[in-house]
Design a protein around this motif. Structure first.
Motif, PDB file in Angstrom:
ATOM      1  N   ASP A 198       0.694  -1.197   0.141  1.00 33.24           N
ATOM      2  CA  ASP A 198      -0.024  -0.199   0.170  1.00 33.24           C
ATOM      3  C   ASP A 198       0.906   1.303  -0.240  1.00 33.24           C
ATOM      4  O   ASP A 198       1.231   1.886   1.161  1.00 33.24           O
ATOM      5  CB  ASP A 198      -0.910   0.106   1.189  1.00 33.24           C
ATOM      6  N   THR A 199       1.241   1.672  -1.349  1.00 38.42           N
ATOM      7  CA  THR A 199       2.087   2.891  -1.220  1.00 38.42           C
ATOM      8  C   THR A 199       1.195   3.862  -2.205  1.00 38.42           C
ATOM      9  O   THR A 199       0.361   3.605  -2.912  1.00 38.42           O
ATOM     10  CB  THR A 199       3.293   2.401  -1.957  1.00 38.42           C
ATOM     11  N   GLU A 200       1.908   5.069  -2.102  1.00 38.86           N
ATOM     12  CA  GLU A 200       1.362   6.315  -3.187  1.00 38.86           C
ATOM     13  C   GLU A 200       1.252   5.757  -4.557  1.00 38.86           C
ATOM     14  O   GLU A 200       0.487   6.063  -5.349  1.00 38.86           O
ATOM     15  CB  GLU A 200       1.966   7.433  -2.816  1.00 38.86           C
ATOM     16  N   LEU A 201       2.401   5.185  -4.974  1.00 38.88           N
ATOM     17  CA  LEU A 201       2.541   4.826  -6.325  1.00 38.88           C
ATOM     18  C   LEU A 201       1.497   3.779  -6.814  1.00 38.88           C
ATOM     19  O   LEU A 201       0.888   3.601  -7.642  1.00 38.88           O
ATOM     20  CB  LEU A 201       4.019   4.011  -6.591  1.00 38.88           C
ATOM     21  N   ASN A 202       1.034   2.898  -5.900  1.00 38.63           N
ATOM     22  CA  ASN A 202       0.088   1.785  -6.148  1.00 38.63           C
ATOM     23  C   ASN A 202      -1.206   2.335  -6.179  1.00 38.63           C
ATOM     24  O   ASN A 202      -2.124   1.876  -6.600  1.00 38.63           O
ATOM     25  CB  ASN A 202       0.191   0.551  -5.111  1.00 38.63           C
ATOM     26  N   GLU A 203      -1.576   3.265  -5.065  1.00 41.53           N
ATOM     27  CA  GLU A 203      -2.803   4.043  -5.148  1.00 41.53           C
ATOM     28  C   GLU A 203      -2.888   4.730  -6.208  1.00 41.53           C
ATOM     29  O   GLU A 203      -3.982   4.761  -6.974  1.00 41.53           O
ATOM     30  CB  GLU A 203      -2.678   4.925  -3.961  1.00 41.53           C
ATOM     31  N   ASP A 204      -1.897   5.445  -7.007  1.00 40.61           N
ATOM     32  CA  ASP A 204      -2.033   6.353  -7.978  1.00 40.61           C
ATOM     33  C   ASP A 204      -2.470   5.227  -9.438  1.00 40.61           C
ATOM     34  O   ASP A 204      -3.271   5.379 -10.134  1.00 40.61           O
ATOM     35  CB  ASP A 204      -0.506   7.020  -8.472  1.00 40.61           C
ATOM     36  N   PHE A 205      -1.795   3.847  -9.259  1.00 38.64           N
ATOM     37  CA  PHE A 205      -2.445   2.899 -10.186  1.00 38.64           C
ATOM     38  C   PHE A 205      -3.622   2.618 -10.193  1.00 38.64           C
ATOM     39  O   PHE A 205      -4.215   2.555 -11.102  1.00 38.64           O
ATOM     40  CB  PHE A 205      -1.462   1.616 -10.253  1.00 38.64           C
ATOM     41  N   ILE A 206      -4.175   2.357  -8.883  1.00 36.56           N
ATOM     42  CA  ILE A 206      -5.273   1.914  -8.900  1.00 36.56           C
ATOM     43  C   ILE A 206      -6.362   3.159  -9.423  1.00 36.56           C
ATOM     44  O   ILE A 206      -7.247   2.721 -10.060  1.00 36.56           O
ATOM     45  CB  ILE A 206      -5.869   1.467  -7.323  1.00 36.56           C
ATOM     46  N   ASN A 207      -6.174   4.176  -9.094  1.00 38.80           N
ATOM     47  CA  ASN A 207      -7.020   5.221  -9.461  1.00 38.80           C
ATOM     48  C   ASN A 207      -6.990   5.460 -10.846  1.00 38.80           C
ATOM     49  O   ASN A 207      -7.882   5.934 -11.287  1.00 38.80           O
ATOM     50  CB  ASN A 207      -6.568   6.542  -8.783  1.00 38.80           C
TER      51      ASN A 207
END
Length: 248
Positions: A177-186
């Motif tokens: 759960d990182t900002e990078l993966n959150e951006d990918f999910i979004n």
């Protein structure tokens, strides 16, 4: 109470402003380390050094500045990285070179320039690789190549410098759960559905936390792992161990 395993140790962490890098820096600081954070932008956390790690001169200067200030380096955590989404056919040479430069060449250069001081302190290197250095997600040709290369570099450093008392290991995180993966999910067409179901690809039925990766990194950087070198530790909730089945 957290054990102070890094009291009087100088620890260098790249990309320590967010995600796994920040969690590692916080954990090592909590355990007594003086953390030197290297990244492109300025940070108010720890002792921050602003350098562009895609440039050889900046990699060299960052190590020189830290050694001049503190006189030693005990641990180097190569964490800084980038990931671009594109198929092989759509990957430009510019994007390829940038990914390799930041994810693989920078760790090579920082390790090279820090090595004399790590030999002096009988220190260690921990590289942040990825399960994508072992398997591949779609549209990640450059990223996968850079992380596979970093795993290879880890083993090479361990073999070449074990005789000098320097250890080198890597961790290969899965979905964290990182900002990078959150951006990918979004960026997904149905981000809510993706976010709700991403945990199901793991035997532990959840994604990982940055603090869990930091815990492994701190162990590898400590004297408790003194006979461990040249290894790549997968930390992925069992994802790579699970054979997938069709959705029936």
């Amino acid at each position: 109470m957290v054990e102070k395993r890094f009291t009087n140790k100088i620890v260098v962490v790249t990309g320590a402003t967010q995600g796994i890098g920040l969690a590692c820096a916080e954990r090592l600081h909590e355990e007594g380390a003086t953390v030197c954070a290297i990244q492109r932008g300025q940070s108010n956390l720890f002792d921050s050094f602003k350098f562009d790690l895609s440039k050889e001169q900046d990699c060299s200067k960052s190590i020189d500045v830290i050694v001049k200030k503190y006189g030693r380096i005990d641990v180097l955590v190569n964490n800084a990285g980038i990931m671009k989404e594109s198929s092989l056919m759509d990957t430009s040479l510019e994007d390829w070179n940038q990914t390799i430069s930041v994810n693989l060449t920078a760790p090579f250069l920082l390790s090279k320039f820090a090595m004399p001081f790590l030999i002096e302190s009988e220190g260690c290197i921990v590289n942040i690789g990825s399960i994508e250095g072992i398997g591949a997600n779609p549209n990640h040709a450059a990223y996968c190549s850079s992380k596979a290369g970093l795993h290879g570099l880890t083993r090479s450093i361990a073999v070449d410098h074990g005789k000098d008392g320097v250890r080198c290991n890597a961790v290969a995180p899965g979905w964290i759960d990182t900002e990078l993966n959150e951006d990918f999910i979004n960026s997904m067409p149905d981000s809510d559905h993706f976010r709700k179901n991403i945990g199901s690809i793991h035997p532990l039925n959840r994604t990982g936390k940055t603090e869990e990766v930091a815990s492994l990194v701190s162990w590898l950087a400590s004297s408790e792992s003194s006979f461990v070198t040249g290894q790549v530790y997968t930390i992925d909730g069992g994802r790579m161990a699970k054979i997938s089945l069709p959705n029936l």
